[in-house]
Design a protein around this motif. Structure first.
Motif, PDB file in Angstrom:
ATOM      1  N   GLY A 242       0.810  -1.213   0.000  1.00 32.01           N
ATOM      2  CA  GLY A 242       0.000   0.000   0.000  1.00 32.01           C
ATOM      3  C   GLY A 242       0.840   1.258   0.000  1.00 32.01           C
ATOM      4  O   GLY A 242       0.526   2.225  -0.702  1.00 32.01           O
ATOM      5  N   CYS A 243       1.918   1.259   0.802  1.00 32.88           N
ATOM      6  CA  CYS A 243       2.779   2.444   0.867  1.00 32.88           C
ATOM      7  C   CYS A 243       3.486   2.697  -0.459  1.00 32.88           C
ATOM      8  O   CYS A 243       3.493   3.831  -0.965  1.00 32.88           O
ATOM      9  N   VAL A 244       4.064   1.650  -1.035  1.00 34.43           N
ATOM     10  CA  VAL A 244       4.799   1.826  -2.292  1.00 34.43           C
ATOM     11  C   VAL A 244       3.839   2.132  -3.441  1.00 34.43           C
ATOM     12  O   VAL A 244       4.025   3.095  -4.197  1.00 34.43           O
ATOM     13  N   GLY A 245       2.798   1.306  -3.574  1.00 34.64           N
ATOM     14  CA  GLY A 245       1.836   1.533  -4.655  1.00 34.64           C
ATOM     15  C   GLY A 245       1.117   2.861  -4.509  1.00 34.64           C
ATOM     16  O   GLY A 245       0.914   3.588  -5.487  1.00 34.64           O
ATOM     17  N   GLY A 246       0.733   3.194  -3.255  1.00 34.84           N
ATOM     18  CA  GLY A 246       0.057   4.464  -3.022  1.00 34.84           C
ATOM     19  C   GLY A 246       0.946   5.645  -3.358  1.00 34.84           C
ATOM     20  O   GLY A 246       0.479   6.648  -3.918  1.00 34.84           O
ATOM     21  N   ALA A 247       2.250   5.541  -3.013  1.00 33.97           N
ATOM     22  CA  ALA A 247       3.184   6.630  -3.322  1.00 33.97           C
ATOM     23  C   ALA A 247       3.325   6.822  -4.827  1.00 33.97           C
ATOM     24  O   ALA A 247       3.364   7.955  -5.330  1.00 33.97           O
ATOM     25  N   VAL A 248       3.388   5.715  -5.550  1.00 32.51           N
ATOM     26  CA  VAL A 248       3.521   5.800  -7.006  1.00 32.51           C
ATOM     27  C   VAL A 248       2.287   6.463  -7.621  1.00 32.51           C
ATOM     28  O   VAL A 248       2.396   7.381  -8.448  1.00 32.51           O
ATOM     29  N   PHE A 249       1.099   6.014  -7.207  1.00 29.45           N
ATOM     30  CA  PHE A 249      -0.120   6.598  -7.766  1.00 29.45           C
ATOM     31  C   PHE A 249      -0.326   8.033  -7.296  1.00 29.45           C
ATOM     32  O   PHE A 249      -0.876   8.858  -8.026  1.00 29.45           O
ATOM     33  N   TRP A 250       0.124   8.343  -6.085  1.00 27.78           N
ATOM     34  CA  TRP A 250       0.053   9.732  -5.616  1.00 27.78           C
ATOM     35  C   TRP A 250       0.898  10.620  -6.516  1.00 27.78           C
ATOM     36  O   TRP A 250       0.476  11.720  -6.898  1.00 27.78           O
ATOM     37  N   ALA A 251       2.107  10.132  -6.872  1.00 29.24           N
ATOM     38  CA  ALA A 251       2.986  10.908  -7.741  1.00 29.24           C
ATOM     39  C   ALA A 251       2.364  11.095  -9.130  1.00 29.24           C
ATOM     40  O   ALA A 251       2.445  12.178  -9.726  1.00 29.24           O
ATOM     41  N   ILE A 252       1.726  10.025  -9.633  1.00 24.46           N
ATOM     42  CA  ILE A 252       1.115  10.110 -10.967  1.00 24.46           C
ATOM     43  C   ILE A 252      -0.054  11.091 -10.958  1.00 24.46           C
ATOM     44  O   ILE A 252      -0.193  11.935 -11.857  1.00 24.46           O
ATOM     45  N   THR A 253      -0.904  10.988  -9.932  1.00 28.38           N
ATOM     46  CA  THR A 253      -2.053  11.892  -9.868  1.00 28.38           C
ATOM     47  C   THR A 253      -1.611  13.344  -9.685  1.00 28.38           C
ATOM     48  O   THR A 253      -2.189  14.264 -10.265  1.00 28.38           O
ATOM     49  N   ARG A 254      -0.583  13.550  -8.889  1.00 26.25           N
ATOM     50  CA  ARG A 254      -0.085  14.916  -8.681  1.00 26.25           C
ATOM     51  C   ARG A 254       0.463  15.490  -9.979  1.00 26.25           C
ATOM     52  O   ARG A 254       0.243  16.669 -10.291  1.00 26.25           O
TER      53      ARG A 254
END
Length: 298
Positions: free
Chosen positions: A41-53
């Protein structure tokens, strides 16, 4: 649309998810399942957070508190707890076979909660698929394993997630929902750790590789399934979701030494056959309705 490429991407996605399940099941022998989910969750969430940002999409908005989004995220948590607990306590092939009933429960829920018309043929297919689940878990018999009920929880939890997604406002991007999905693994993992009472462990080299494999294959699988839905027609691509069962069976037999019995094969065939029939029936009815609308227009 490129249906062949879309179908291949869907098959690749299902293979990726099955491999991710295998990584999680293997790592869970030496690490709490909840901790595994927190890492993913932390790694995947960070990646998708970066993409959405990067695309100018904010995650922390009022959309997170809307009823459909909250219901979707809570259902995701329940479904994930069910499926991950299932694959770590019962054979991977058995858990995956039961999980194939999820599209049938979505059809059932659409009829109950959204008033969608479901004829006797599809009702019969739904009942046949649920009968397939009972054949696999065999409640009341000596071979019954209560842990199989975790897979049943996964079916209803993930079906509720998909049903709630239908009520999500159109203005909320799919990428935002995907980020919520990965981030929901963090509270899911915390719940599992608290419930199990297991202490987190520091991963050694082997566990680090297994966690990296789970994260990588999960991310690639999600990318592939998203690309598949955008590349080919949904009516052509969606049936290839059932290929996940074949990959899970192959991995279960060759890597984990599983030996599914005849009842498991029979139940899985009944579930997949019912699911395919339901999908094809919905596709046919959709075409008939489209022709009727076209005739009225002209």
């Amino acid at each position: 649309m490129d249906n062949v490429r879309g179908a291949l991407l869907m098959i690749l996605a299902m293979a990726g998810f099955a491999v991710e399940d295998a990584f999680i099941k293997t790592a869970a022998t030496d690490m709490p399942t909840g901790q595994i989910l927190i890492v993913i969750g932390c790694v995947g969430g960070a990646v998708f957070w970066a993409i959405t940002r990067r695309r100018g999409i904010r995650l922390l908005t009022g959309d997170l508190l809307t009823r459909p989004v909250m219901l979707r995220n809570l259902s995701e948590i329940a479904g994930t707890i069910g499926f991950v607990t299932a694959i770590t306590t019962i054979p991977l092939s058995t858990a995956s076979a039961i999980a194939q009933a999820m599209p049938l429960v979505v059809t059932l829920g659409a009829a109950i909660f959204f008033g969608e018309a479901v004829g006797w043929r599809r009702w019969s297919a739904i009942l046949a698929g649920l009968m397939g689940v009972l054949i696999i878990i065999r409640p009341g018999l000596q071979v019954f394993d209560p842990n199989a009920l975790w897979a049943v929880l996964a079916v209803f939890g993930l079906a509720a997630r998909d049903l709630a997604a239908r009520a999500v406002p159109k203005g909320i991007p799919h990428l935002q929902l995907a980020a919520y999905g990965f981030l929901s693994l963090i509270p899911t993992g915390l719940i599992l750790i608290l419930a199990s009472g297991e202490a987190p462990v520091w991963p050694d080299g082997r566990l680090t590789l297994l966690l990296a494999g789970a994260v990588l294959t999960g991310m690639l699988a999600y990318y592939a399934i998203t690309s598949a839905s955008r590349t080919g027609e949904v009516s052509v691509v969606t049936p290839f979701r059932f290929s996940r069962m074949l990959f899970a069976l192959l991995i279960g037999v060759t890597i984990f030494g599983e030996r599914p019995d005849l009842a498991t094969y029979l139940g899985a065939a009944l579930i997949i056959g019912s699911g395919l029939y339901t999908f094809l029936r919905e596709r046919r009815l959709g075409r008939i309705e489209a022709r009727r609308r076209e005739a009225r227009y002209h």
